[in-house]
Scaffold this active site. Structure first.
Site, PDB file in Angstrom:
ATOM      1  N   ARG A 120    -127.858 -59.907  -0.963  1.00  0.00           N
ATOM      2  CA  ARG A 120    -126.832 -59.234  -0.148  1.00  0.00           C
ATOM      3  C   ARG A 120    -127.413 -58.630   1.120  1.00  0.00           C
ATOM      4  O   ARG A 120    -126.853 -58.793   2.205  1.00  0.00           O
ATOM      5  CB  ARG A 120    -126.137 -58.137  -0.957  1.00  0.00           C
ATOM      6  CG  ARG A 120    -125.470 -58.673  -2.200  1.00  0.00           C
ATOM      7  CD  ARG A 120    -124.560 -57.639  -2.829  1.00  0.00           C
ATOM      8  NE  ARG A 120    -124.344 -57.949  -4.228  1.00  0.00           N
ATOM      9  CZ  ARG A 120    -123.246 -57.654  -4.907  1.00  0.00           C
ATOM     10  NH1 ARG A 120    -122.259 -57.029  -4.315  1.00  0.00           N
ATOM     11  NH2 ARG A 120    -123.127 -57.955  -6.189  1.00  0.00           N
ATOM     12  N   ASP A 156    -127.325 -69.434 -13.006  1.00  0.00           N
ATOM     13  CA  ASP A 156    -126.652 -70.119 -11.894  1.00  0.00           C
ATOM     14  C   ASP A 156    -127.438 -70.379 -10.604  1.00  0.00           C
ATOM     15  O   ASP A 156    -127.759 -71.515 -10.261  1.00  0.00           O
ATOM     16  CB  ASP A 156    -125.326 -69.405 -11.570  1.00  0.00           C
ATOM     17  CG  ASP A 156    -125.435 -67.883 -11.440  1.00  0.00           C
ATOM     18  OD1 ASP A 156    -126.567 -67.376 -11.416  1.00  0.00           O
ATOM     19  OD2 ASP A 156    -124.387 -67.208 -11.349  1.00  0.00           O
ATOM     20  N   GLU A 171    -130.187 -58.580  -6.209  1.00  0.00           N
ATOM     21  CA  GLU A 171    -128.980 -58.211  -5.462  1.00  0.00           C
ATOM     22  C   GLU A 171    -129.326 -57.767  -4.049  1.00  0.00           C
ATOM     23  O   GLU A 171    -128.630 -58.107  -3.094  1.00  0.00           O
ATOM     24  CB  GLU A 171    -128.211 -57.085  -6.186  1.00  0.00           C
ATOM     25  CG  GLU A 171    -127.675 -57.457  -7.561  1.00  0.00           C
ATOM     26  CD  GLU A 171    -126.476 -58.402  -7.526  1.00  0.00           C
ATOM     27  OE1 GLU A 171    -126.000 -58.740  -6.424  1.00  0.00           O
ATOM     28  OE2 GLU A 171    -126.036 -58.829  -8.605  1.00  0.00           O
ATOM     29  N   GLU A 224    -116.382 -67.761  -6.622  1.00  0.00           N
ATOM     30  CA  GLU A 224    -116.962 -69.073  -6.985  1.00  0.00           C
ATOM     31  C   GLU A 224    -115.977 -70.245  -6.948  1.00  0.00           C
ATOM     32  O   GLU A 224    -116.332 -71.356  -6.541  1.00  0.00           O
ATOM     33  CB  GLU A 224    -117.627 -69.003  -8.373  1.00  0.00           C
ATOM     34  CG  GLU A 224    -118.889 -68.159  -8.425  1.00  0.00           C
ATOM     35  CD  GLU A 224    -118.626 -66.652  -8.438  1.00  0.00           C
ATOM     36  OE1 GLU A 224    -117.471 -66.257  -8.742  1.00  0.00           O
ATOM     37  OE2 GLU A 224    -119.554 -65.880  -8.152  1.00  0.00           O
TER      38      GLU A 224
END
Ligand code: DMJ
Length: 643
Positions: free
Chosen positions: A272, A401, A268, A535
Site C-alpha cells: 500500500r 494469492d 501491507e 478482486e
C-alpha cells in the site's frame, strides 16, 4: 528529575494546591509562594549536593571530563609516594608554592561554582514564572528542531536515474457517451469517498463512514500514517482529480513520518505505502514520493534479519524488532506476505542504485527454489528460523494469492527477461490446476484450498483475482497454452460473477462453497460479508482488456450500482455484513483498498485501453501501476534479467 513534574503545579495558570485552597481562600497566595520557596530550596539543595559530591568522590580519570576548566591543576593518577597530595579525590602536586597555587585555584573554583549556582537559581526562578503552556511550547519547539534535523539527515538526494517510458498516464476518455457516463459515475464515487475521508478521517489510516471518524487496524500499527491518502494518490491522478492529489501530496510532504514507535505489517506497508508512493512518483514525477518510499523501505529492512532471511510478518518501525503473527502455523511467515515484495523492491533498487532491496527478494526466491514442494504446491507457511514449511496448506486466495501473482509480474516487469520467475510461475500454476482447480456439478470452475492432503471445495473472494492473473499470463505460457489460460480466466470470472449474482445485494460474499448441492454461495454466517474488495472487478477489467467482450463491462456496471446502492452512506462507503440480507448492516469501515483498487479498476474498465496500457505498466497487488523496466544495462546482479 522531579523538577519538571513539579513545575506545572506552581505555574501561574494552574489552580493552587487543593489542600486548604477552597477552605482558606486567603491562603492562596501564601501557598503559591511557599510552593515556589520549596522548589527553590530543593534546587539549591540539589546543586549543593552536586558540589559536595564533586569534592568527595573518589579519584577517577572520568573526572577530567567535567567542564570546569580544571584540567590544568587537577591531575588524576599521580603517585602519592612522590609528594602528591590527595584532595577530595584529586591529586595536587607539591607543597609550599604549589599549596599557594592550589588555594588560589580552590578560590577560583569556589567562585565559579557560586556563580554557576546563582545562575541556576536565576534560571529556575525564570522557569517558575512561566505558565504550563509556555513550558510546553518550549518543549515542542525543541522537539521540532530535533525532528527537522532528523528529516534533513533522512532526505539525502537520490541518484538520478533515467525514467522508463511512461505512456498513457492521463488519457482513456471513451468516445461512447454511455461508457463516459459510467466512467464519470465511478469518478463521482471516488470524490465522495475521498471528500468524506478528508473531512472526517484526514491523516488517520482509514475512515469510519457512519461514526464519521478515523479508523485503523493493527496492520498499520498504532500511528496515523494516512494509509488512505497514500493508497488513493494514483487513482486521484489518473481520474484527473489534481487538486485532491496535491492535497494528498502536501500532507505526505509535511506529515508522513516513519520514525514512529509502531509495529506494522511488512506486506501491507509494502503493497500500500511503498507501492502507492512509487506509483505516485512515476505518474507525477514528484521527488517527495520517491524519497518517502526509500525512507520507508529502510525501516522495513530490519524485518529481514532472521536466520534464513525470510522476513518477519511485522516490524517495529522504530526499533526494527520483528515478529510473526501469533495465529500463523508454528511461528511461520506467510507465503503471500514474504512473497509479495519483489516488484516494489526491484523498483527501489532501480531508483536508488542500491542493490540491497533487490538482494533481499532474490534471496527469498533462491531459498524457495531449493525447497521441496509437496505435490509441486507451495505451502502457505514457512518458518523463518528453521527454513521449514509449516502446515501443508495451499491457497490461491488468502495467505497464498499474491505470491503467484508476483512471479508472473516479475517476469512482465522485467520486459519478459526474468525467465526464472516465469518458470516458477508456470510450474506453480500447473500444480494448482492439477490439485486445486475443479468443476462443480453445475459446471462452475472453482479453485479450492489444499489442506493436509485434502481439497476443501471452497473459494474465497480473494481467489477471484486469479481469473485476471490467468488471462495476464496467457501470452508467453508454456507449450503455447495461451488459449487455455484465457479460457480458464473467463471461467473463473464467470464463477465469481455467479457468486455476486446469487446474493440479494448483488455483491459477493467473502467465501463461497461448492459442496452438498451448494454452488457459489456462502454457507457460514461469518463468510457472508462484503468489505468493498476489488478482486472480482479486477478480473473483469483484465478480461475486458484481453477480450473486449462487453459482458465484462456489464458485470462491472452491475457491481458499481450495487456498491453505490448498498454501501454508500452520507459519510463515505461502508462494507456490509450480510450480502444475502435485504436489510444489511454496515461494518462502518471504508477500506483504503476501495480507493486504491476497486474504484481504480472500475474506472479503467470504462476507459479506453490507452490509459495505463499493459505493455508498459504492471499493477502491483494493490493496483498501483509500476512501469516495465528495461534493465539490461543495470548492474543488478544475481538474475540474468537484470545483468
Ligand atoms: C488488497 O490489499 C490486495 O489486493 C491484497 O493483495 C489482498 N487483498 C486486499 C483487498 O482485498
Amino acid at each position: 528529575m522531579t523538577t519538571p513534574a513539579l513545575l506545572p503545579l506552581s505555574g501561574r495558570r494552574l489552580p493552587p494546591l487543593n489542600l486548604g485552597a477552597s477552605a482558606f481562600p486567603h491562603h492562596r497566595a501564601t501557598l503559591r509562594l511557599s510552593e515556589k520557596f520549596i522548589l527553590l530550596l530543593i534546587l539549591s539543595a540539589f546543586i549543593t549536593l552536586c558540589f559536595g559530591a564533586f569534592f568527595f568522590l573518589p579519584d577517577s580519570s572520568k573526572h577530567k571530563r567535567f567542564d570546569l576548566g580544571l584540567e590544568d591543576v587537577l591531575i588524576p593518577h599521580v603517585d602519592t609516594s612522590k609528594g602528591g597530595k590527595n584532595l577530595g579525590g584529586f591529586l595536587i602536586h607539591g607543597q609550599g608554592h604549589d599549596e599557594h597555587r592550589h588555594r588560589e585555584e580552590e578560590e577560583r573554583l569556589r567562585n565559579k561554582i557560586r556563580a554557576d549556582h546563582e545562575k541556576a537559581l536565576e534560571e529556575a526562578k525564570e522557569k517558575l514564572k512561566k505558565s504550563r503552556d509556555e513550558i510546553q511550547a518550549e518543549i515542542q519547539t525543541e522537539k521540532n528542531k530535533v525532528v527537522q534535523e532528523l528529516k534533513k539527515k533522512d532526505s539525502k538526494p537520490l541518484p538520478p536515474v533515467p525514467l522508463p517510458n511512461l505512456i498513457g498516464i492521463n488519457s482513456g476518455e471513451p468516445a461512447d457517451p454511455d461508457i463516459r457516463e459510467k466512467r464519470n459515475k465511478v469518478k463521482e464515487m471516488m470524490k465522495h469517498a475521498w471528500d468524506n475521508y478528508r473531512q472526517y478521517g484526514w491523516g488517520h489510516n482509514e475512515l469510519k463512514p457512519i461514526a464519521r471518524k478515523g479508523h485503523s487496524t493493527n496492520i498499520f500499527g498504532n500511528s496515523q500514517l494516512g494509509a488512505t491518502i497514500v493508497d488513493a494518490l494514483d487513482t486521484l491522478y489518473i481520474m484527473g482529480l489534481h487538486d485532491e492529489f496535491r492535497e494528498g501530496q502536501e500532507w505526505i510532504d509535511k506529515n508522513l513520518d516513519f520514525s514512529v514507535n509502531s509495529e506494522v505489517s511488512v506486506f501491507e506497508v509494502n503493497i500500500r505505502f511503498i507501492g502507492g508512493l512509487l506509483a505516485a512518483y512515476y505518474l507525477s514525477g514528484q521527488e517527495v514520493f520517491k524519497i518517502k518510499a526509500v525512507q520507508l523501505a529502510g525501516k522495513l529492512l530490519p524485518a529481514f534479519n532472521t536466520p534464513t532471511g525470510i522476513p518477519w510478518a511485522m516490524v517495529n518501525l522504530k526499533s526494527g524488532v520483528g515478529r510473526n503473527w501469533g495465529w500463523a502455523s508454528a511461528g511461520s511467515s506467510i507465503l503471500a506476505e514474504f512473497g509479495t515484495l519483489h516488484m516494489e523492491f526491484v523498483h527501489l533498487s532501480y531508483l536508488t542504485g542500491d542493490p540491497v532491496y533487490y538482494n533481499k527478494v532474490m534471496h527469498i526466491r533462491k531459498l524457495l527454489q531449493k525447497m521441496d514442494r509437496p505435490n509441486g504446491l507451495y505451502p502457505n507457511y514457512l518458518n523463518p528460523r528453521t527454513g521449514r514449511w509449516g502446515q501443508h496448506h495451499t491457497s490461491v486466495g488468502g495467505l497464498g494469492d499474491s505470491f503467484y501473482e508476483y512471479l508472473l509480474k516479475a517476469w512482465l516487469m522485467s520486459d519478459k527477461m526474468d525467465t526464472e520467475a516465469r518458470k516458477m510461475y508456470d510450474d506453480a500454476i500447473e500444480a494448482i490446476e492439477k490439485h486445486l482447480i475443479r468443476k462443480s456439478n453445475g459446471g462452475l470452475t472453482f479453485i479450492g484450498e489444499w489442506k493436509n492432503g485434502h481439497l476443501e471445495r471452497k473459494m474465497g473472494h480473494l481467489t477471484c483475482f486469479a481469473g485476471g492473473m490467468f488471462a495476464l499470463g496467457a501470452d508467453g505460457s508454456r507449450d503455447d497454452k495461451a488459449g487455455h489460460y484465457l479460457q480458464l480466466g473467463a471461467e473463473i470470472a464467470h464463477t465469481c460473477h455467479e457468486s455476486y449474482d446469487r446474493t440479494t445485494l448483488k455483491l459477493g460474499p467473502e467465501a463461497f462453497k461448492f459442496d452438498g448441492g451448494v454452488e457459489a454461495v456462502a454457507v457460514r454466517q461469518n463468510e457472508k460479508y462484503y468489505i468493498l474488495r476489488p478482486e472480482v472487478i479486477e478480473t473483469y477489467w483484465y478480461m475486458w482488456r484481453f477480450t473486449h467482450d462487453p459482458k465484462y463491462r456489464q458485470w462491472g456496471w452491475e457491481a458499481t450500482q450495487a456498491i453505490d446502492k448498498y454501501c454508500r452512506v452520507s459519510g463515505g462507503f461502508s462494507g456490509v455484513k450480510d450480502v444475502y440480507s435485504s436489510s444489511p448492516t454496515y461494518d462502518d469501515v471504508q477500506q483504503s483498498f476501495f480507493l486504491a483498487e476497486t474504484l481504480k479498476y472500475l474506472y479503467l474498465l470504462f476507459s479506453n485501453d490507452d490509459l495505463l496500457p499493459l505493455d508498459n505498466w504492471v499493477f502491483n497487488t494493490e493496483a498501483h501501476p509500476l512501469p516495465v523496466l528495461h534493465l539490461a544495462n543495470t548492474t543488478l546482479s544475481g538474475n540474468p534479467a537484470y545483468r
